[in-house]
Design a protein around this motif. Structure first.
Motif, mmCIF file in Angstrom:
data_model
loop_
_atom_site.group_PDB
_atom_site.id
_atom_site.type_symbol
_atom_site.label_atom_id
_atom_site.label_comp_id
_atom_site.label_asym_id
_atom_site.label_seq_id
_atom_site.Cartn_x
_atom_site.Cartn_y
_atom_site.Cartn_z
ATOM 1 N N LYS A 82 0.830 -1.205 0.000
ATOM 2 C CA LYS A 82 0.000 0.000 0.000
ATOM 3 C C LYS A 82 0.864 1.254 0.000
ATOM 4 C CE LYS A 82 -4.102 -1.929 2.314
ATOM 5 N NZ LYS A 82 -4.965 -1.856 3.530
ATOM 6 N N GLN A 83 1.926 1.232 0.804
ATOM 7 C CA GLN A 83 2.785 2.405 0.889
ATOM 8 C C GLN A 83 3.530 2.640 -0.435
ATOM 9 O OE1 GLN A 83 2.918 4.590 3.619
ATOM 10 N NE2 GLN A 83 3.867 5.786 1.976
ATOM 11 N N GLU A 84 4.028 1.562 -1.029
ATOM 12 C CA GLU A 84 4.751 1.702 -2.294
ATOM 13 C C GLU A 84 3.849 2.239 -3.399
ATOM 14 O OE1 GLU A 84 7.746 -1.254 -3.590
ATOM 15 O OE2 GLU A 84 7.058 -2.416 -1.841
ATOM 16 N N ILE A 85 2.598 1.792 -3.402
ATOM 17 C CA ILE A 85 1.656 2.276 -4.423
ATOM 18 C C ILE A 85 1.346 3.755 -4.191
ATOM 19 C CG2 ILE A 85 -0.700 2.045 -5.315
ATOM 20 C CD1 ILE A 85 -0.459 -0.983 -4.650
ATOM 21 N N THR A 86 1.105 4.112 -2.940
ATOM 22 C CA THR A 86 0.840 5.520 -2.616
ATOM 23 C C THR A 86 2.014 6.412 -2.992
ATOM 24 O OG1 THR A 86 -0.610 4.860 -0.788
ATOM 25 C CG2 THR A 86 0.239 7.118 -0.758
ATOM 26 N N ASP A 87 3.236 5.907 -2.812
ATOM 27 C CA ASP A 87 4.445 6.684 -3.103
ATOM 28 C C ASP A 87 4.657 6.928 -4.598
ATOM 29 O OD1 ASP A 87 5.000 6.884 -0.441
ATOM 30 O OD2 ASP A 87 6.515 5.302 -0.395
ATOM 31 N N LEU A 88 3.890 6.240 -5.448
ATOM 32 C CA LEU A 88 4.039 6.439 -6.888
ATOM 33 C C LEU A 88 3.713 7.873 -7.308
ATOM 34 C CD1 LEU A 88 2.514 3.118 -8.340
ATOM 35 C CD2 LEU A 88 4.931 3.776 -8.282
ATOM 36 N N VAL A 89 2.886 8.555 -6.496
ATOM 37 C CA VAL A 89 2.545 9.949 -6.832
ATOM 38 C C VAL A 89 3.794 10.825 -6.785
ATOM 39 C CG1 VAL A 89 0.161 9.728 -6.030
ATOM 40 C CG2 VAL A 89 1.938 10.472 -4.428
ATOM 41 N N ASN A 90 4.790 10.408 -6.006
ATOM 42 C CA ASN A 90 6.032 11.180 -5.932
ATOM 43 C C ASN A 90 6.817 11.134 -7.240
ATOM 44 O OD1 ASN A 90 5.495 11.743 -3.215
ATOM 45 N ND2 ASN A 90 6.529 9.873 -2.531
ATOM 46 N N PHE A 91 6.447 10.169 -8.105
ATOM 47 C CA PHE A 91 7.106 10.054 -9.405
ATOM 48 C C PHE A 91 6.214 10.597 -10.526
ATOM 49 C CE2 PHE A 91 8.806 6.776 -6.639
ATOM 50 C CZ PHE A 91 10.183 6.927 -6.805
ATOM 51 N N GLY A 92 5.167 11.338 -10.119
ATOM 52 C CA GLY A 92 4.273 11.944 -11.098
ATOM 53 C C GLY A 92 3.305 10.979 -11.738
ATOM 54 N N ILE A 93 3.055 9.834 -11.090
ATOM 55 C CA ILE A 93 2.136 8.835 -11.642
ATOM 56 C C ILE A 93 0.761 8.990 -11.009
ATOM 57 C CG2 ILE A 93 1.656 6.363 -11.855
ATOM 58 C CD1 ILE A 93 4.666 5.881 -11.845
ATOM 59 N N ASP A 94 -0.255 9.082 -11.848
ATOM 60 C CA ASP A 94 -1.641 9.170 -11.371
ATOM 61 C C ASP A 94 -2.076 7.777 -10.912
ATOM 62 O OD1 ASP A 94 -4.332 9.573 -10.926
ATOM 63 O OD2 ASP A 94 -4.854 9.760 -13.049
ATOM 64 N N ILE A 95 -2.401 7.620 -9.636
ATOM 65 C CA ILE A 95 -2.791 6.301 -9.115
ATOM 66 C C ILE A 95 -4.301 6.163 -8.959
ATOM 67 C CG2 ILE A 95 -0.587 5.891 -7.971
ATOM 68 C CD1 ILE A 95 -1.858 6.745 -5.347
ATOM 69 N N GLY A 96 -5.058 7.149 -9.473
ATOM 70 C CA GLY A 96 -6.508 7.043 -9.484
ATOM 71 C C GLY A 96 -7.103 6.927 -8.094
ATOM 72 N N LYS A 97 -8.135 6.087 -7.965
ATOM 73 C CA LYS A 97 -8.829 5.930 -6.681
ATOM 74 C C LYS A 97 -7.912 5.338 -5.611
ATOM 75 C CE LYS A 97 -13.530 5.312 -8.506
ATOM 76 N NZ LYS A 97 -14.151 6.418 -7.758
ATOM 77 N N ASN A 98 -6.975 4.512 -6.021
ATOM 78 C CA ASN A 98 -6.063 3.834 -5.095
ATOM 79 C C ASN A 98 -6.818 3.159 -3.951
ATOM 80 O OD1 ASN A 98 -3.608 2.931 -4.093
ATOM 81 N ND2 ASN A 98 -3.299 4.749 -2.833
#
Length: 312
Positions: A82-98
């Motif tokens: 969960k944390q790794e997926i949430t951290d994707l926003v730091n790379f400019g990736i849109d994670i949608g509803k997550n």
């Protein structure tokens, strides 16, 4: 063993990154539920997708699912995911509803859950493949039914390479013909050969489990008096001549035994080959022609090629 199904409702943009995170966490594969599949145009009216249920797909975004074994540290694994997926926003990736959810699945349930996706499929003008656990009535008297239990994942008979082989068998096998099926798997091509009139079919596979699966399916379809299922390595040990040899296997393997096929197929008989990717098309074609075959028809479905070759 129990398994934990992890479901992530995300965006198309994040699919590749999240799939990579899941793989690194121990998932051997992922399931992607993309609503774009509902409107995707198919090139051929025959194929492995019969009907998709919109209820299985999100209205927006994409759902990615993966399975991890339940163990003493599964909680920590999920929290880290969960944390790794949430951290994707730091790379400019849109994670949608997550939206991440988990469900525990018992192995005995998982082992049969795939059956809900396997239903009767019409794969040619005459043939319909029906799973053994489904009730199905013929639409016309001319319709040919193959009842199939793929067993240990030896194929549902609806993959494009198999569909093309069955269509080729319909066009080439005549009453009282002898057919050799190389790499029979679930036995579907041998059963199809028997149903279109072959007098004798030899079904060969190197894998012992495949041989047992094929024997069971041959028995289910009541063609065991026609189909002889054997363990065998390609055409090694086959004596006598055949009217048709069919091989739905890898292109490199086909290239390696075209000469053997030429000694088994009668003059004027047919060698049907499938399982060929576009990049290997000309390599297989050249091998067939060098062995004394003439290509009489080339079948194409999705990204796959099949040849119907006549022995000169």
């Amino acid at each position: 063993m129990n398994w934990l199904e992890i479901s992530i409702h995300t965006s198309n943009e994040a699919v590749e990154a999240i799939a990579n995170i899941l793989h690194e966490s121990g998932a051997s594969g992922v399931v992607i539920e993309d609503p774009a599949e509902l409107t995707k145009e198919r090139e051929n009216r025959f194929g492995e997708i019969v009907e998709l249920n919109p209820a299985d797909f999100p209205e927006e975004g994409v759902i990615i699912k993966a399975y991890l074994p339940v163990n003493s540290f599964i909680g920590e694994t999920v929290a880290s995911l969960k944390q790794e997926i949430t951290d994707l926003v730091n790379f400019g990736i849109d994670i949608g509803k997550n939206n991440v959810t988990t469900t525990e699945v018992k192995e005995e349930d998982w082992a049969t859950a795939w059956k809900q996706y396997y239903h009767p499929v019409k794969i040619s003008d005459r043939f319909t493949i029906v799973p053994t656990w489904e009730n199905y009535k013929r639409i016309t008297s001319e319709e040919l039914i193959i009842e199939l239990d793929p067993g240990m994942a030896f194929g549902t008979g609806t993959h494009p390479t198999t569909v093309m082989c069955i269509q080729a068998l319909e066009r080439t096998v005549r009453e009282d013909d002898t057919v050799v099926d190389v790499g029979t798997g679930s036995g579907v091509l041998s059963i199809a050969s028997a149903l279109v009139g072959a007098h004798k079919v030899i079904a060969l596979d190197l894998d012992e489990v495949a041989v047992e699966s094929a024997k069971e399916n041959v028995q289910i379809n009541q063609v065991n008096h026609i189909v002889d299922v054997r363990q065998g390595d390609l055409l090694h040990g086959i004596k006598g001549k055949a009217d048709v040899v069919v091989a739905n296997i890898l292109a490199d393997v086909i290239v390696g035994f075209t000469d053997d096929a030429a000694t088994v197929v009668k003059q004027g008989g047919y060698f049907i080959t499938s399982g060929i990717i576009q990049q290997k098309k000309f390599e297989v074609k050249d091998a067939l022609e060098s062995a004394g075959f003439e290509i009489v028809e080339t079948l194409v479905m999705e990204d796959w090629i099949a040849f119907i070759a006549r022995r000169l």
